[in-house]
Write an enzyme that holds these catalytic residues in place. Structure first.
Site, short mmCIF file in Angstrom:
data_model
loop_
_atom_site.label_atom_id
_atom_site.label_comp_id
_atom_site.label_asym_id
_atom_site.label_seq_id
_atom_site.Cartn_x
_atom_site.Cartn_y
_atom_site.Cartn_z
N HIS A 113 -11.51 -8.34 12.28
CA HIS A 113 -10.39 -7.35 12.22
C HIS A 113 -9.07 -7.85 12.60
O HIS A 113 -8.06 -7.16 12.08
CB HIS A 113 -10.71 -6.15 12.62
CG HIS A 113 -11.89 -5.32 12.28
ND1 HIS A 113 -12.63 -5.23 11.12
CD2 HIS A 113 -13.10 -4.99 13.17
CE1 HIS A 113 -13.64 -4.69 10.93
NE2 HIS A 113 -13.96 -4.69 12.26
N ASP B 197 -17.73 -12.34 13.72
CA ASP B 197 -18.80 -12.62 14.92
C ASP B 197 -20.18 -11.86 14.63
O ASP B 197 -21.40 -12.55 14.69
CB ASP B 197 -18.30 -12.13 16.26
CG ASP B 197 -17.79 -10.75 16.39
OD1 ASP B 197 -17.70 -10.18 15.36
OD2 ASP B 197 -17.12 -10.41 17.36
#
Length: 481
Positions: free
Chosen positions: A82, A239
């Site tokens: 993000h 991730d």
């Protein structure tokens, strides 16, 4: 260093606080070298990091890996999701990156949702309803509060994109990380022109989305890196998608990650779209989907309760009717951003250990509620729940998850699953395999399986009842002086 059975690959995990690098034998999954270096995050109203810190940390982590990194045939970078990285026409950061946990864009998230079709529109178009963590809200915040920086921006990247581009010289991303921006349409798997236009962002500033299994580029000449020129660079990913890849997760197998925040997800073949905003409809790094839900209060909140009680975190005691909702930082699942902790049912004979167990119960109840929303109809209700993250090493966490889920629980022994997932993706470039298949061949999910126990329906019902009865309190922000 003992001889490797196959070619060597490098997997990178560039997280919020540090960057880790693993050199892995592509044939066996054995880690032959590793390195780690920290970076800093600003304090105060925002959460920011200069992206050049990530690069310096990557260089240092690779340096610690020694000659093994120089012998690597492929590399992949996984990174925190993000974050908004803005680059000028020379490829230098315009300003520090706005990180996932910078919540200053909450008003922009609300405004974007309302201005462009509402929650149902966003869920159907992008798979997720914008939250302050999403990149599109951060760009809207930047354009509103720092218009000069927005005008100076000639390229927009995510954290893993930035590092991959420094390696290859080419602006690329992958579907997994792109799905967390808010401007990638999950139905068409392309950038959404309507959303970009509304946010005032030119698609020409965005990286090319590389397909799963495609080579993103090769390592260019650089004196900062131990890689040989021409080393293959994989697409990389975010991730969570990397951790799923590192576990070799098959569709329908649930994963619960116990960290500062808690996360539950599962690989699915069905494109998710939850208009409530609880489930983020991310893509995975392979071609499937990764519906995911997150709670804000997990290990850190329970550890705080233990500290307040003067107890070791494992000093729990059974046999209590006390309920503790440990919403110390507000809560995301359930959606109670202004909430604080609630304690109910305290008696003269309640012990400190029972209070601590109630904190574990409250945290796990939130995660299991989120898991029910993540799993689709094809999920196997008897499949072991894969338990990862720092909390998975704790006996009290394991036993609480078993008791409240009623599922068998498997605790993988492999560590650094994000970096391992990146390494599996890099290995797939060399062997032609799917990265998850590589991880399964490496047996990364191996670990003890704790048998299912009878689900504690009484405790689950009690917590749900307190949660419902306390709704008015939980929706009201706490008084502050």
């Amino acid at each position: 260093m003992s001889a490797a059975e196959g070619p060597l690959v490098v997997g990178v995990d560039s997280s919020t606080q540090s960057t880790k690098a693993l050199v892995v034998d592509a044939a066996t999954g054995r880690v032959v070298a590793s390195g780690q270096a920290p970076h800093t995050v600003s304090s105060g109203a925002g959460r920011e990091t200069d992206p050049r810190q990530w690069w310096n940390a990557l260089c240092e982590a690779l340096r610690q890996c020694g000659e093994a990194a120089h012998e690597a045939a492929a590399v992949s970078v996984a990174g925190q999701q993000h974050g908004l990285v803005t680059l000028d026409d020379r490829g230098e950061p315009v300003r520090p990156a706005l990180l996932w946990n910078d919540v200053r864009s909450a008003p922009q998230a609300h405004r974007l949702t309302q201005e462009l079709g509402g929650a149902k529109f966003w869920a159907e178009r992008t798979g997720s309803v914008p939250a302050a963590s999403f990149t599109v809200t951060k760009w809207a915040w930047l354009a509103e509060h720092e218009p000069g920086a927005a005008r100076a921006t000639k390229a927009v990247r995510l954290p893993h994109d930035y590092l991959t581009e420094r390696l290859t010289g080419q602006g690329t991303t992958d579907r997994g990380d792109a799905s967390g921006t808010g401007w990638w349409a999950s139905g068409t798997e392309a950038y959404d022109e309507e959303i970009l236009a509304h946010a005032g962002l030119d698609a020409a500033l965005l990286p090319r989305v590389v397909r799963p299994g495609e080579v993103a580029g090769t390592v260019r000449d650089s004196h900062d890196l131990p890689f040989s020129k021409g080393t293959l660079v994989a697409p990389g990913t975010g991730d969570n998608a990397a951790a799923a890849l590192g576990l070799g997760v098959r569709p329908g197998v649930p994963v619960m990650s116990l960290g500062t925040s808690g996360t539950v997800y599962a690989v699915s073949r069905h494109r998710p779209a939850d208009p409530s905003g609880t489930v983020a409809g991310f893509a995975d790094a392979r071609g499937d989907w990764l519906p995911l839900a997150c709670t804000l209060n997990c290990t850190l909140a329970v550890d705080r309760v233990a500290t307040l009680l003067g107890l070791d975190r494992e000093a729990v005691e059974p046999g209590t009717a006390v309920t503790l909702l440990p919403y110390l930082d507000g809560e995301r699942t359930p959606n109670l951003p202004g909430a604080s902790g609630v304690l109910h049912g305290l008696r003269h004979d309640t012990t400190a250990g029972q209070l601590l167990q109630a904190a574990y119960d409250g945290a796990v109840h939130s995660l299991l509620g989120a898991l029910d929303l993540v799993l689709d109809q094809d999920a196997d209700p008897a499949a072991p729940l894969l338990l990862i993250g720092g909390g998975a090493r704790g006996t009290a966490w394991r036993q609480t998850v078993r008791r409240l889920s009623g599922r068998p629980v498997q605790v993988p022994e492999a560590k650094e699953l994000v970096a391992l997932g990146a390494a599996a993706q890099a290995a797939g470039l060399l062997t032609g395999e799917d990265g998850a298949a590589v991880a399964r061949r490496w047996n990364t999910a191996a670990g003890p399986v704790l048998d299912a126990v009878e689900r504690d329906e009484e405790t689950l019902a009690r917590i749900a009842g307190v949660l419902s009865d306390a709704a008015g309190l939980l929706e009201r922000p706490p008084h502050t002086d």
